[in-house]
Design a protein around this motif. Structure first.
Motif, mmCIF file in Angstrom:
data_model
loop_
_atom_site.group_PDB
_atom_site.id
_atom_site.type_symbol
_atom_site.label_atom_id
_atom_site.label_comp_id
_atom_site.label_asym_id
_atom_site.label_seq_id
_atom_site.Cartn_x
_atom_site.Cartn_y
_atom_site.Cartn_z
ATOM 1 N N ARG A 177 0.856 -1.191 0.000
ATOM 2 C CA ARG A 177 0.000 0.000 0.000
ATOM 3 C C ARG A 177 0.888 1.235 0.000
ATOM 4 O O ARG A 177 1.563 1.529 0.974
ATOM 5 N N LEU A 178 0.868 1.936 -1.106
ATOM 6 C CA LEU A 178 1.762 3.070 -1.277
ATOM 7 C C LEU A 178 1.023 4.384 -1.070
ATOM 8 O O LEU A 178 -0.181 4.476 -1.333
ATOM 9 N N ALA A 179 1.762 5.370 -0.594
ATOM 10 C CA ALA A 179 1.202 6.718 -0.544
ATOM 11 C C ALA A 179 0.921 7.156 -1.971
ATOM 12 O O ALA A 179 1.751 6.938 -2.856
ATOM 13 N N PRO A 180 -0.257 7.758 -2.223
ATOM 14 C CA PRO A 180 -0.549 8.222 -3.583
ATOM 15 C C PRO A 180 0.531 9.195 -4.054
ATOM 16 O O PRO A 180 1.061 9.974 -3.268
ATOM 17 N N LYS A 196 2.415 13.346 -0.607
ATOM 18 C CA LYS A 196 1.863 14.314 0.330
ATOM 19 C C LYS A 196 2.572 14.189 1.668
ATOM 20 O O LYS A 196 2.796 13.088 2.157
ATOM 21 N N HIS A 206 1.991 14.838 5.468
ATOM 22 C CA HIS A 206 0.910 15.102 6.426
ATOM 23 C C HIS A 206 1.516 15.578 7.732
ATOM 24 O O HIS A 206 2.209 14.820 8.404
ATOM 25 N N SER A 243 -1.527 19.619 5.170
ATOM 26 C CA SER A 243 -0.736 18.730 4.317
ATOM 27 C C SER A 243 -0.304 19.495 3.077
ATOM 28 O O SER A 243 -0.903 20.508 2.720
ATOM 29 N N PRO A 284 6.694 8.830 4.284
ATOM 30 C CA PRO A 284 5.307 9.245 4.022
ATOM 31 C C PRO A 284 4.264 8.450 4.809
ATOM 32 O O PRO A 284 3.156 8.942 4.986
ATOM 33 N N VAL A 285 4.610 7.244 5.302
ATOM 34 C CA VAL A 285 3.622 6.472 6.058
ATOM 35 C C VAL A 285 3.510 6.941 7.515
ATOM 36 O O VAL A 285 2.814 6.316 8.312
ATOM 37 N N LEU A 345 0.273 6.421 9.253
ATOM 38 C CA LEU A 345 -0.860 6.933 8.465
ATOM 39 C C LEU A 345 -1.462 5.850 7.566
ATOM 40 O O LEU A 345 -0.794 4.925 7.195
#
Lengths: 254, 219
Positions: A76-79, A135, A137, A143, A218-219, A254
């Motif tokens: 599951r990757l950050a968009p 992104k 956050h 963000s 990013p996570v 996240l």
């Protein structure tokens, strides 16, 4: 009272008595429940604190963490975004950035459990170069989209962590002056979008954004993306974390 | 003869009264979190003016707010799931959910009645149409808070959900707006409960309603 039955037609006196008896009992229950709720809340909030949060809250945060960890996946990757979506990034937080460090004199200490390593920026740049627009956050609630370039922490680990040893559960990073530090679970650190980053929006990192090398993860909320990394340590003890010591959740995934 | 009616089932009363402090704590901790990035305005009104934060000592409590929010979210969600499941299993939902589109017209008539512009209430069962719409709507709002909450809690692991709510920023805005919605609901709800009087309020605690003795009984 019959469970199904919802109406009772009784002689007036009996009706009143039934009503009174049940009302008394219900108000008594309500009183006890209210006292228990208020008491329970006050008790919970007044428990000894672990890192500035009452221990019952800490315990629930750990449960939330266990659930989130079981769900965390490298798949599951950050968009990612196009360059047109890149926004402004305010340099939030200067902890650990007070000393003068330039790219030449800066060194990265790495503690793997094996022989200690001292690396230069060129060592990091020699790893496969990755650019991603993701992104950021902030834990404050805002963000913004940023383009980051650097080396995957997973590639770094594959190169510098002693082969044959099992990877410890945690990764600890701190600034050269030790004033800012983060603790990470290894799984999040090894996520394919976690970078040791040396460029932002195509240019070398500015000082206020963590020159010469920072973490981008990013996570997690931005507070885990430590600026100006001076030390990386692989460890099996849960490492301290600057903001977790101020009452924040340690994991903040996240 | 006199009639004693079981108006509100025991389980429903518990769900209602558990939800009250829990939702309050979710709103309170939510505002502690919101303080750290309080960007919303409407028609020149800023959510929230500095004096509100000062009055309620809400400054610099982001960490406290987050810990509370992620503690009490469990109570809020589990109580909500229990309530909805119970209304379905017990069949109580039939009283609570509007049964046809005419409910909207009826609800309008109820409102006109409430403000004194109509003489009679439309025919109703346990709840009038305005109540049905409110009580169903508030459950939908709860589900909305849960889902938008998840969307901003895990925007990477649940990126599809965040996308579904129009992205991180928009999901946060919906999450906030729903909270303002609860406050508005609360104002109207409390006003209506006061209007309806003590006997009605009492029945939400005891479950029972004692109907006045019928004329026939006096003869």
């Amino acid at each position: 009272m019959n469970k199904r039955q919802r109406e009772f037609v009784l002689p007036e006196k009996e009706a009143r008595e039934l009503f009174k008896k049940h009302s008394r009992r219900a108000f008594l229950t309500a009183g006890i429940a209210t006292a228990a709720a208020v008491g329970g809340y006050e008790w919970m909030r007044s428990r000894p604190q672990e890192n500035m949060a009452p221990w019952p809250e800490r315990r629930v945060l750990r449960v939330n963490e266990a659930i989130a960890k079981s769900y965390l996946s490298d798949g599951r990757l950050a968009p990612t975004y196009s360059t047109s979506k890149i926004g402004k990034l305010k340099p939030n937080g200067t902890y650990g950035l007070d000393d003068d460090v330039d790219a030449e004199s800066w060194r990265l200490q790495v503690a793997t459990g094996g022989p200690a390593l001292t690396l230069t920026l060129d060592d990091i740049k020699a790893l496969p170069r990755v650019t991603q627009i993701v992104k950021l956050h902030c834990i404050e609630g805002w963000s913004t989209v940023v383009q980051w370039t650097g080396a995957r922490f997973a590639d770094f680990t594959r190169k510098y962590f002693p082969p044959g040893q099992s990877l410890p559960n945690y990764v600890y990073m701190e600034t050269p002056d030790s004033n800012y530090y983060v603790g990470l679970d290894t799984k999040s650190a090894m996520h394919p979008q976690t970078l040791l980053c040396y460029e932002r929006n195509g240019n070398a990192l500015e000082d206020e954004h963590g020159a010469p090398l920072r973490l981008v993860i990013p996570v997690k909320y931005g507070v885990k993306s430590i600026k100006r990394v001076g030390l990386i340590r692989y460890t099996n003890t849960r490492p301290p974390d600057y903001w977790a010591e101020q009452g924040y959740d340690w994991y903040i995934g996240l | 003869m006199q009639k004693v009616r079981l108006k509100h089932l025991l389980a429903i009363r518990w769900f209602h009264w558990v939800n009250f402090p829990v939702l309050f704590l979710m709103i309170w901790s939510g505002f502690l979190i919101y303080w750290a990035n309080d960007v919303y305005h409407i028609a020149g009104f800023h959510f929230f003016p500095a004096w509100v934060y000062n009055l309620l000592h809400m400054n610099y409590r982001l960490a406290d707010g987050m810990a509370l929010h992620f503690f009490f979210m469990w109570f809020f969600v589990l109580n909500g799931i229990a309530y909805v499941s119970y209304t379905i299993i017990s069949g109580e939902w039939r009283y609570l959910v509007p049964q046809s589109l005419s409910a909207f017209r009826d609800a309008w008539h109820v409102m006109l009645y409430d403000v004194g512009l109509r003489r009679e209430l439309p025919p109703q069962e346990k709840y009038n149409a305005a109540q049905q719409i409110s009580y169903t709507g508030i459950v939908a709002m709860g589900i909305g808070s849960f889902l938008t909450g998840l969307a901003i809690y895990k925007p990477i692991q649940l990126a599809w959900l965040t996308w579904l709510f129009g992205g991180y920023e928009f999901a946060r805005l919906i999450h906030f707006s729903l909270t303002i919605g609860y406050l508005l609901f609360f104002l109207v709800h409390v006003a209506q409960v006061i209007r309806a009087g003590w006997r009605n309020f009492q029945s939400m605690i005891t479950g029972l309603e004692l109907e006045p003795p019928s004329e026939a009984a006096h003869e």
